[in-house]
Design a protein around this motif. Sequence first.
Motif, PDB file in Angstrom:
ATOM      1  N   UNK A  10      25.407  15.326  49.426  1.00  0.00           N
ATOM      2  CA  UNK A  10      24.231  16.083  50.210  1.00  0.00           C
ATOM      3  C   UNK A  10      22.880  14.488  50.120  1.00  0.00           C
ATOM      4  N   UNK A  11      22.880  14.006  50.903  1.00  0.00           N
ATOM      5  CA  UNK A  11      21.501  12.885  50.213  1.00  0.00           C
ATOM      6  C   UNK A  11      20.989  12.737  51.637  1.00  0.00           C
ATOM      7  N   UNK A  12      20.032  12.193  51.204  1.00  0.00           N
ATOM      8  CA  UNK A  12      18.673  12.414  51.567  1.00  0.00           C
ATOM      9  C   UNK A  12      17.973  10.628  52.634  1.00  0.00           C
ATOM     10  N   UNK A  13      17.706  10.269  53.883  1.00  0.00           N
ATOM     11  CA  UNK A  13      17.269   9.049  54.468  1.00  0.00           C
ATOM     12  C   UNK A  13      16.078   8.519  53.973  1.00  0.00           C
ATOM     13  N   UNK A  14      15.591   7.807  53.502  1.00  0.00           N
ATOM     14  CA  UNK A  14      14.290   7.315  53.515  1.00  0.00           C
ATOM     15  C   UNK A  14      12.999   7.453  53.824  1.00  0.00           C
ATOM     16  N   UNK A  15      13.145   8.021  55.610  1.00  0.00           N
ATOM     17  CA  UNK A  15      12.397   8.343  56.904  1.00  0.00           C
ATOM     18  C   UNK A  15      12.450   9.789  56.235  1.00  0.00           C
ATOM     19  N   UNK A  16      13.457  11.182  55.725  1.00  0.00           N
ATOM     20  CA  UNK A  16      13.202  12.346  55.193  1.00  0.00           C
ATOM     21  C   UNK A  16      12.276  12.541  54.544  1.00  0.00           C
ATOM     22  N   UNK A  17      12.691  11.814  53.430  1.00  0.00           N
ATOM     23  CA  UNK A  17      12.022  11.293  52.661  1.00  0.00           C
ATOM     24  C   UNK A  17      10.429  11.518  52.130  1.00  0.00           C
ATOM     25  N   UNK A  18      10.308  10.157  53.181  1.00  0.00           N
ATOM     26  CA  UNK A  18       9.035  10.133  53.447  1.00  0.00           C
ATOM     27  C   UNK A  18       8.313  11.521  54.197  1.00  0.00           C
ATOM     28  N   UNK A  19       8.764  12.115  55.334  1.00  0.00           N
ATOM     29  CA  UNK A  19       8.748  13.756  55.830  1.00  0.00           C
ATOM     30  C   UNK A  19       8.677  14.395  54.773  1.00  0.00           C
ATOM     31  N   UNK A  20       8.985  14.229  54.253  1.00  0.00           N
ATOM     32  CA  UNK A  20       8.947  16.060  53.022  1.00  0.00           C
ATOM     33  C   UNK A  20       7.977  15.646  52.490  1.00  0.00           C
ATOM     34  N   UNK A  21       7.322  14.471  51.960  1.00  0.00           N
ATOM     35  CA  UNK A  21       6.440  14.488  51.327  1.00  0.00           C
ATOM     36  C   UNK A  21       5.137  14.494  51.951  1.00  0.00           C
ATOM     37  N   UNK A  22       4.972  14.030  53.375  1.00  0.00           N
ATOM     38  CA  UNK A  22       4.619  14.188  55.365  1.00  0.00           C
ATOM     39  C   UNK A  22       3.935  15.702  54.567  1.00  0.00           C
ATOM     40  N   UNK A  23       4.793  16.432  55.120  1.00  0.00           N
ATOM     41  CA  UNK A  23       4.306  17.645  56.137  1.00  0.00           C
ATOM     42  C   UNK A  23       4.462  18.999  54.577  1.00  0.00           C
TER      43      UNK A  23
ATOM     44  N   UNK B  17       6.384  19.399  52.227  1.00  0.00           N
ATOM     45  CA  UNK B  17       7.769  20.294  52.382  1.00  0.00           C
ATOM     46  C   UNK B  17       8.342  19.867  51.023  1.00  0.00           C
ATOM     47  N   UNK B  18       9.524  21.194  49.810  1.00  0.00           N
ATOM     48  CA  UNK B  18       9.903  20.360  48.580  1.00  0.00           C
ATOM     49  C   UNK B  18      11.595  21.060  49.123  1.00  0.00           C
ATOM     50  N   UNK B  19      12.788  20.315  48.183  1.00  0.00           N
ATOM     51  CA  UNK B  19      14.007  20.594  48.598  1.00  0.00           C
ATOM     52  C   UNK B  19      14.599  21.920  48.556  1.00  0.00           C
TER      53      UNK B  19
ATOM     54  N   UNK C 159      29.605  13.804  62.458  1.00  0.00           N
ATOM     55  CA  UNK C 159      29.339  14.370  63.468  1.00  0.00           C
ATOM     56  C   UNK C 159      27.814  14.494  62.619  1.00  0.00           C
ATOM     57  N   UNK C 160      26.858  14.850  64.512  1.00  0.00           N
ATOM     58  CA  UNK C 160      25.573  15.094  64.053  1.00  0.00           C
ATOM     59  C   UNK C 160      24.924  16.402  64.616  1.00  0.00           C
ATOM     60  N   UNK C 161      24.439  17.351  64.077  1.00  0.00           N
ATOM     61  CA  UNK C 161      24.078  18.435  63.572  1.00  0.00           C
ATOM     62  C   UNK C 161      22.389  18.696  63.910  1.00  0.00           C
ATOM     63  N   UNK C 162      22.235  19.363  64.983  1.00  0.00           N
ATOM     64  CA  UNK C 162      20.258  19.513  64.618  1.00  0.00           C
ATOM     65  C   UNK C 162      20.117  21.128  64.039  1.00  0.00           C
ATOM     66  N   UNK C 163      19.513  21.416  63.270  1.00  0.00           N
ATOM     67  CA  UNK C 163      19.929  22.563  62.741  1.00  0.00           C
ATOM     68  C   UNK C 163      17.968  23.180  62.579  1.00  0.00           C
ATOM     69  N   UNK C 164      17.767  24.199  62.857  1.00  0.00           N
ATOM     70  CA  UNK C 164      16.580  24.412  63.657  1.00  0.00           C
ATOM     71  C   UNK C 164      15.862  25.505  62.207  1.00  0.00           C
ATOM     72  N   UNK C 165      14.961  25.565  61.955  1.00  0.00           N
ATOM     73  CA  UNK C 165      14.761  26.727  60.706  1.00  0.00           C
ATOM     74  C   UNK C 165      13.135  27.023  60.742  1.00  0.00           C
ATOM     75  N   UNK C 166      12.416  27.801  60.410  1.00  0.00           N
ATOM     76  CA  UNK C 166      10.964  28.348  60.178  1.00  0.00           C
ATOM     77  C   UNK C 166      10.829  28.037  59.061  1.00  0.00           C
ATOM     78  N   UNK C 167      10.061  27.047  58.557  1.00  0.00           N
ATOM     79  CA  UNK C 167       9.715  26.962  56.748  1.00  0.00           C
ATOM     80  C   UNK C 167       8.063  27.591  57.422  1.00  0.00           C
TER      81      UNK C 167
END
Length: 127
Positions: A53-66, A68-70, A95-103
């Motif tokens: 499992x890897x993260x794109x640069x966009x997700x890494x920046x979104x994790x910092x902005x939101x 959230x952690x790993x 394949x592309x999957x959309x995963x929803x969750x409340x954090x």
Amino acid sequence: MAFLKRLGWYLVGLSIGMVFLVFFLKKKTQETGLDFCYLPNCRVLKDLRSKTFTLSEEVESQLLANELDSVALQSFLKDGDIDFKRSDTRSSPCKIYYIAKEVNDTPYTLVVESCEETAMAQGLKKE
């Protein structure tokens, strides 16, 4: 009367067998950490967890902005809900999957691209 007596003994034996079966299967799954995934949501999440499992640069920046952690990101792969209506499950090779969750009482959607050997988080959106 004989039929009812035989039926009663059959049901007693069946119920004792079911109790033993549930007891032994539960103990076996606890010792080995084996999950029985039969539903589509569980099977896809288990498949995603088994890949690199890897993260794109966009997700890494979104994790910092939101903020959230790993660990929060891993919780998506453990007990998230896949939106199969929005997901593209028939595309090739990935394949592309959309995963929803409340954090932290905030709904999020994680977009994951699942290929043969790897899975990459493409986006993280607040809903």
